[in-house]
Design a protein around this motif. Structure first.
Motif, PDB file in Angstrom:
ATOM      1  N   LEU A 173       0.826  -1.214   0.000  1.00  0.00           N
ATOM      2  CA  LEU A 173       0.000   0.000   0.000  1.00  0.00           C
ATOM      3  C   LEU A 173       0.861   1.265   0.000  1.00  0.00           C
ATOM      4  N   GLY A 174       2.183   1.080  -0.051  1.00  0.00           N
ATOM      5  CA  GLY A 174       3.079   2.241  -0.106  1.00  0.00           C
ATOM      6  C   GLY A 174       3.279   2.911   1.236  1.00  0.00           C
ATOM      7  N   LYS A 175       3.001   2.181   2.320  1.00  0.00           N
ATOM      8  CA  LYS A 175       3.174   2.782   3.644  1.00  0.00           C
ATOM      9  C   LYS A 175       4.525   2.359   4.227  1.00  0.00           C
ATOM     10  N   ALA A 176       5.486   3.257   4.186  1.00  0.00           N
ATOM     11  CA  ALA A 176       6.835   2.937   4.643  1.00  0.00           C
ATOM     12  C   ALA A 176       6.979   3.114   6.153  1.00  0.00           C
ATOM     13  N   PHE A 177       6.088   3.902   6.749  1.00  0.00           N
ATOM     14  CA  PHE A 177       6.145   4.156   8.191  1.00  0.00           C
ATOM     15  C   PHE A 177       4.778   3.881   8.799  1.00  0.00           C
ATOM     16  N   VAL A 178       4.783   3.460  10.037  1.00  0.00           N
ATOM     17  CA  VAL A 178       3.520   3.091  10.662  1.00  0.00           C
ATOM     18  C   VAL A 178       3.583   3.442  12.155  1.00  0.00           C
ATOM     19  N   GLY A 179       2.431   3.773  12.729  1.00  0.00           N
ATOM     20  CA  GLY A 179       2.378   4.137  14.146  1.00  0.00           C
ATOM     21  C   GLY A 179       2.200   2.905  15.020  1.00  0.00           C
ATOM     22  N   VAL A 180       3.194   2.632  15.853  1.00  0.00           N
ATOM     23  CA  VAL A 180       3.113   1.481  16.773  1.00  0.00           C
ATOM     24  C   VAL A 180       3.318   1.981  18.206  1.00  0.00           C
ATOM     25  N   TYR A 181       2.916   1.161  19.164  1.00  0.00           N
ATOM     26  CA  TYR A 181       3.136   1.525  20.568  1.00  0.00           C
ATOM     27  C   TYR A 181       4.627   1.541  20.881  1.00  0.00           C
ATOM     28  N   GLN A 182       5.019   2.524  21.672  1.00  0.00           N
ATOM     29  CA  GLN A 182       6.435   2.649  22.041  1.00  0.00           C
ATOM     30  C   GLN A 182       6.899   1.436  22.851  1.00  0.00           C
ATOM     31  N   LYS A 183       8.204   1.223  22.781  1.00  0.00           N
ATOM     32  CA  LYS A 183       8.815   0.174  23.599  1.00  0.00           C
ATOM     33  C   LYS A 183       9.126   0.760  24.974  1.00  0.00           C
ATOM     34  N   PRO A 184       8.755   0.064  26.049  1.00  0.00           N
ATOM     35  CA  PRO A 184       9.106   0.590  27.369  1.00  0.00           C
ATOM     36  C   PRO A 184      10.614   0.539  27.624  1.00  0.00           C
ATOM     37  N   ARG A 185      11.125   1.614  28.205  1.00  0.00           N
ATOM     38  CA  ARG A 185      12.536   1.631  28.633  1.00  0.00           C
ATOM     39  C   ARG A 185      12.562   1.136  30.073  1.00  0.00           C
ATOM     40  N   VAL A 186      13.286   0.080  30.296  1.00  0.00           N
ATOM     41  CA  VAL A 186      13.221  -0.606  31.590  1.00  0.00           C
ATOM     42  C   VAL A 186      14.580  -0.547  32.296  1.00  0.00           C
ATOM     43  N   ALA A 187      14.639   0.231  33.372  1.00  0.00           N
ATOM     44  CA  ALA A 187      15.878   0.350  34.149  1.00  0.00           C
ATOM     45  C   ALA A 187      16.024  -0.888  35.038  1.00  0.00           C
ATOM     46  N   ILE A 188      17.229  -1.440  35.044  1.00  0.00           N
ATOM     47  CA  ILE A 188      17.474  -2.670  35.811  1.00  0.00           C
ATOM     48  C   ILE A 188      18.604  -2.440  36.811  1.00  0.00           C
ATOM     49  N   LEU A 189      18.272  -2.635  38.083  1.00  0.00           N
ATOM     50  CA  LEU A 189      19.265  -2.460  39.140  1.00  0.00           C
ATOM     51  C   LEU A 189      19.378  -3.760  39.931  1.00  0.00           C
ATOM     52  N   SER A 190      20.591  -4.276  40.042  1.00  0.00           N
ATOM     53  CA  SER A 190      20.788  -5.460  40.884  1.00  0.00           C
ATOM     54  C   SER A 190      21.401  -5.023  42.195  1.00  0.00           C
ATOM     55  N   THR A 191      20.813  -5.478  43.296  1.00  0.00           N
ATOM     56  CA  THR A 191      21.342  -5.047  44.590  1.00  0.00           C
ATOM     57  C   THR A 191      22.048  -6.206  45.288  1.00  0.00           C
ATOM     58  N   GLY A 192      23.085  -5.884  46.001  1.00  0.00           N
ATOM     59  CA  GLY A 192      23.753  -6.896  46.824  1.00  0.00           C
ATOM     60  C   GLY A 192      25.240  -6.609  46.967  1.00  0.00           C
ATOM     61  N   ASP A 193      25.722  -6.626  48.209  1.00  0.00           N
ATOM     62  CA  ASP A 193      27.145  -6.398  48.481  1.00  0.00           C
ATOM     63  C   ASP A 193      28.016  -7.525  47.957  1.00  0.00           C
ATOM     64  N   GLU A 194      27.390  -8.673  47.690  1.00  0.00           N
ATOM     65  CA  GLU A 194      28.171  -9.817  47.218  1.00  0.00           C
ATOM     66  C   GLU A 194      28.410  -9.775  45.701  1.00  0.00           C
ATOM     67  N   LEU A 195      27.826  -8.816  45.024  1.00  0.00           N
ATOM     68  CA  LEU A 195      27.851  -8.854  43.562  1.00  0.00           C
ATOM     69  C   LEU A 195      29.077  -8.159  42.981  1.00  0.00           C
ATOM     70  N   VAL A 196      29.637  -8.783  41.945  1.00  0.00           N
ATOM     71  CA  VAL A 196      30.684  -8.117  41.164  1.00  0.00           C
ATOM     72  C   VAL A 196      30.236  -8.117  39.708  1.00  0.00           C
ATOM     73  N   ASP A 197      30.873  -7.228  38.953  1.00  0.00           N
ATOM     74  CA  ASP A 197      30.525  -7.081  37.548  1.00  0.00           C
ATOM     75  C   ASP A 197      30.984  -8.295  36.749  1.00  0.00           C
ATOM     76  N   ILE A 198      30.364  -8.489  35.615  1.00  0.00           N
ATOM     77  CA  ILE A 198      30.636  -9.653  34.756  1.00  0.00           C
ATOM     78  C   ILE A 198      32.116  -9.791  34.383  1.00  0.00           C
ATOM     79  N   SER A 199      32.827  -8.686  34.313  1.00  0.00           N
ATOM     80  CA  SER A 199      34.226  -8.736  33.873  1.00  0.00           C
ATOM     81  C   SER A 199      35.196  -9.052  35.013  1.00  0.00           C
ATOM     82  N   THR A 200      34.673  -9.176  36.230  1.00  0.00           N
ATOM     83  CA  THR A 200      35.539  -9.418  37.402  1.00  0.00           C
ATOM     84  C   THR A 200      35.496 -10.891  37.791  1.00  0.00           C
ATOM     85  N   ASP A 201      36.677 -11.446  38.040  1.00  0.00           N
ATOM     86  CA  ASP A 201      36.741 -12.802  38.584  1.00  0.00           C
ATOM     87  C   ASP A 201      36.302 -12.682  40.038  1.00  0.00           C
ATOM     88  N   PRO A 202      35.215 -13.347  40.452  1.00  0.00           N
ATOM     89  CA  PRO A 202      34.728 -13.064  41.800  1.00  0.00           C
ATOM     90  C   PRO A 202      35.684 -13.529  42.892  1.00  0.00           C
TER      91      PRO A 202
END
Ligand code: AMP
Ligand code: MG
Length: 421
Positions: A173-202
């Motif tokens: 139909l020649g419609k190159a753009f279309v109106g869709v519902y936005q994607k939610p932006r989801v903030a993710i926080l992990s809590t815990g004193d025992e946690l280290v980042d993925i790049s760290t050997d625990p």
């Protein structure tokens, strides 16, 4: 677990209802149609033109006047004069008169005068003529203007989930753009004193923060955009600070710190800086503790810290929420009945989500548990394509009994031979 504890609990269904009641779809955004597949369209699509726009041939063959072919009998073809060749994309120049035919390709416009196409296989090409071996009825192998889509017709309704077929239609139909519902932006926080980042050997006593990744993957899997806030230490001030930053997202997820431990501050912090705080013991396993509230109107899910509990809680509560935000109306996983492949014992008073592989054997679905089920054992999730869902009142389920399974994945990709350690 004592009965006293049970009394304070709420059911999965009650928790879900409270969570979903305030959930509203986000606004719309215009996106390239290739970005739109799998998303929910927020507008009706009305065809601006007919498809096909004009009558054209459904076959490679010869366009004829059907009446001229009436005299064709088996073994007695009729000879027609070929007046032109019409290729797809070109405009026929001549009008067919009695006894004339036009050689025509699939998709080419039907010449004036013609009202049928005889396919190539039913003809025999001569020098400047063609032998037509079958009598053609009016309209044979012609695609008529508007036979697929009529101008002004609603071809896609607002609220539809766009699949490849819809994308093709939008393109047609020649419609190159279309109106869709936005994607939610989801903030993710992990809590815990025992946690280290993925790049760290625990170092001793520490573990890698895996929840941020499994949750981010789950967010992506249901169409959201994860925002990685990393690790928050088990200190009130630090959690306050991190949650303040997270307010810019559409949804906030935290993991850990919602239980009854000495350093479980998430629910306190949510209560201090947020509102409408619900802290629940949900009658489910895995995933008993769950906090739900909001900070400045941004919904916040305080998920449990155990890796499997976090994922199961996401599945049951966060995924439907994120899907609803994106305009979906089918927000729950598909369930089906399968044959239970082993005896299972459980405590009453809690709903269980047992990691399982569902596969097809003959004409039945079989549900096989993926081994050890501890709420910290991620391997049970690696193998699973489903949860066996056992209700609060169930205490034992026999091998061979029917069970309800909630599908997480395509079942036909797994077989009973799948190994799970
Ligand atoms: P919590 O709910 O904070 O008491 O955590 C429960 C369990 O989950 C503990 O064994 C934690 O070490 C573990 N855990 C908490 N957060 C994470 C995470 N982000 N990644 C992996 N394991 C975690
Ligand atoms: Mg913790």
């Amino acid at each position: 677990m004592s009965n006293g504890d049970n009394k304070k609990m709420i059911s999965v269904e009650e928790a879900l209802q409270t969570i979903l009641v305030g959930c509203r779809p986000l606004g719309l955004e215009k996106v390239d149609i290739l970005e739109a597949c799998g998303r929910v369209i927020g507008e009706d699509i009305i065809a601006p033109r007919d498809i096909p726009s004009a009558a054209n041939s459904a076959m490679d063959g010869y366009a004829v006047r059907s009446g001229d072919t009436k005299g064709v009998k088996a073994g007695k073809p009729l000879e027609f004069k070929v007046i032109e060749t019409v290729a797809a994309g070109s405009i026929p120049r001549k009008t067919l008169k009695e006894g004339q035919a036009a050689r025509i390709m699939t998709g080419a416009l039907i010449p004036k005068g013609a009202d049928a196409v005889v396919r190539r296989e039913d003809t025999e090409t001569r020098d400047k003529t063609v032998l037509i071996k079958v009598a053609a009825s009016k309209g044979l192998d012609i695609r008529f203007a508007g036979e697929d889509v009529q101008k002004e017709e609603r071809v896609i309704a607002a609220g539809s989930v766009l699949r490849p077929g819809h994308i093709g239609m939008l393109a047609a139909l020649g419609k190159a753009f279309v109106g869709v519902y936005q994607k939610p932006r989801v903030a993710i926080l992990s809590t815990g004193d025992e946690l280290v980042d993925i790049s760290t050997d625990p170092p001793p006593g520490k573990i890698v923060n895996s929840n941020s990744y499994s949750l981010a993957a789950q967010v992506l899997d249901c169409g959201g955009i994860p925002i990685m806030l990393g690790i928050g230490r088990d200190k009130k001030e630090e959690l306050v600070e991190k949650f303040q930053v997270a307010r810019r997202a559409d949804v906030i997820l935290s993991s850990g710190g919602v239980s009854v431990g000495d350093y479980d501050f998430v629910k306190d912090v949510m209560g201090d800086i947020g509102n409408a705080m619900h802290f629940w013991q949900v009658a489910m396993r895995p995933g008993k503790p769950l906090a739900f509230g909001s900070i400045d109107g941004v919904p916040l899910f305080g998920l449990p810290g155990n890796p499997v509990s976090a994922m199961v809680s996401f599945e049951q509560f966060v995924r439907p929420y994120l899907l609803k935000m994106q305009g979906h109306t089918r927000i729950f996983r598909q369930t089906l009945t399968a044959v239970n492949a082993q005896d299972i014992k459980k405590s009453t008073g809690v709903k269980n989500f047992i990691r399982a592989i569902v596969y097809v054997k003959g004409n039945v679905y079989i549900a096989k548990v993926t081994g050890e089920q501890g709420s910290g054992m991620l391997k049970s999730m690696v193998a699973a394509n489903a949860f066996i869902v056992l209700g609060e009142n169930v205490s034992f389920i026999k091998k061979g009994d029917d069970v309800v399974v909630q599908l997480l994945d395509e079942i036909f990709t797994r077989t009973e031979f799948t190994r799970f350690g």
